[in-house]
Design a protein around this motif. Sequence first.
Motif, PDB file in Angstrom:
ATOM      1  N   ASP A  80       0.828  -1.207   0.000  1.00 33.06           N
ATOM      2  CA  ASP A  80       0.000   0.000   0.000  1.00 33.06           C
ATOM      3  C   ASP A  80       0.866   1.262   0.000  1.00 33.06           C
ATOM      4  O   ASP A  80       0.520   2.264  -0.650  1.00 33.06           O
ATOM      5  CB  ASP A  80      -0.931   0.008   1.217  1.00 33.06           C
ATOM      6  CG  ASP A  80      -2.022  -1.050   1.114  1.00 33.06           C
ATOM      7  OD1 ASP A  80      -2.219  -1.597   0.010  1.00 33.06           O
ATOM      8  OD2 ASP A  80      -2.659  -1.344   2.142  1.00 33.06           O
ATOM      9  N   ARG A  84      -1.692  -7.035  -5.182  1.00 33.46           N
ATOM     10  CA  ARG A  84      -2.212  -5.914  -4.399  1.00 33.46           C
ATOM     11  C   ARG A  84      -1.935  -4.585  -5.108  1.00 33.46           C
ATOM     12  O   ARG A  84      -2.714  -3.637  -4.997  1.00 33.46           O
ATOM     13  CB  ARG A  84      -1.593  -5.923  -3.009  1.00 33.46           C
ATOM     14  CG  ARG A  84      -2.332  -5.034  -2.005  1.00 33.46           C
ATOM     15  CD  ARG A  84      -1.835  -5.244  -0.595  1.00 33.46           C
ATOM     16  NE  ARG A  84      -2.612  -4.483   0.361  1.00 33.46           N
ATOM     17  CZ  ARG A  84      -3.673  -4.929   1.021  1.00 33.46           C
ATOM     18  NH1 ARG A  84      -4.091  -6.166   0.821  1.00 33.46           N
ATOM     19  NH2 ARG A  84      -4.313  -4.158   1.887  1.00 33.46           N
ATOM     20  N   SER A 114       1.024   4.005  -3.050  1.00 31.41           N
ATOM     21  CA  SER A 114       0.743   5.427  -2.826  1.00 31.41           C
ATOM     22  C   SER A 114       1.798   6.337  -3.456  1.00 31.41           C
ATOM     23  O   SER A 114       1.563   7.544  -3.620  1.00 31.41           O
ATOM     24  CB  SER A 114       0.652   5.716  -1.323  1.00 31.41           C
ATOM     25  OG  SER A 114       1.916   5.606  -0.700  1.00 31.41           O
TER      26      SER A 114
END
Length: 312
Positions: free
Chosen positions: A154, A183, A158
């Motif tokens: 994550d 992911r 970002s």
Amino acid sequence: MDGRLLIFSGSANPELAKEIATCLRMSVGRALVGQFKNGETRIKIHDNVRGCDVFVIQPTCNPVDHHLMELLLMIDALRRASANRVTAVIPYYGYAKQEKKTAGREPISAKLVANLIRTAGADRVLTMDLHTPAIEGFFDIPVDHLQAGPLLADYIHSMNLSNPVVVSPDAGGVGRANRFRERMGANLAIIAKQRPEPDTSEVLEMVGEVEGKTAIIIDDMISTGGTLVEAAEALIERGANKVYACATHGIFSADALSIIGRSDLIETLITNTIPQSSEASSARVRTISVAPLFAEAIMRIHKDLSLSALFS
């Protein structure tokens, strides 16, 4: 006081323990963790733990044997002080690379460490990204195995890197890299290597397209930095524009930080399972915290709730 949640910390990573306690809106329990003049480890629990649900936070990082002994003695002290349940929280599990015999007349050290933790009196273990998931089977007590991959993925996502490709530095890490890739929604590349001797590796071949892309090497730990740097060099030679690296455990033994600092890596992302020296920032190493994840896991264990939601 029955079932009250308490957290204690050894000397391996007190900053992480404090951060976990802060997330739980509590403080770390009072304990003396030191050494006698003869070099033996000294432990004394100052708080009343009778009937309590106690979590001991202690990664067994360098010096591994000393931190392991601290953990064992703290567990024993808490058990003898009538704690209701003792959970060993081991963000980084030392001796994990010695999980099998690679030649005759060698120990299976990871199994022995598991036996020692159980014998000391631990009721369960909470850890993160074991080098080999099979180590869970070495324990005769429950093991909760957290994963840092989603946090790292994550964070990388970002950053909005252009045309990313996730790279496994060896065949054994393909599963980890593939979950990371899914992911992020990126492609996958695999580097094949061999280890002529411990702590050394040689790149043999690469599968996957990296030319013109931003490569992200994903691994569970960085020890000497040799594998990482060689992988970065191979990726640049194959036409990758930029190379980043991600790993859960930043061991950085010997002169690993110097090696990484001189490499082609743009940035190396790790977690705070192991405390880092000031030299890490100069080697372009960035640390993200796993304290909120451990805090949530501890609270769920304390309340006898499922941890499955944390593994997604």
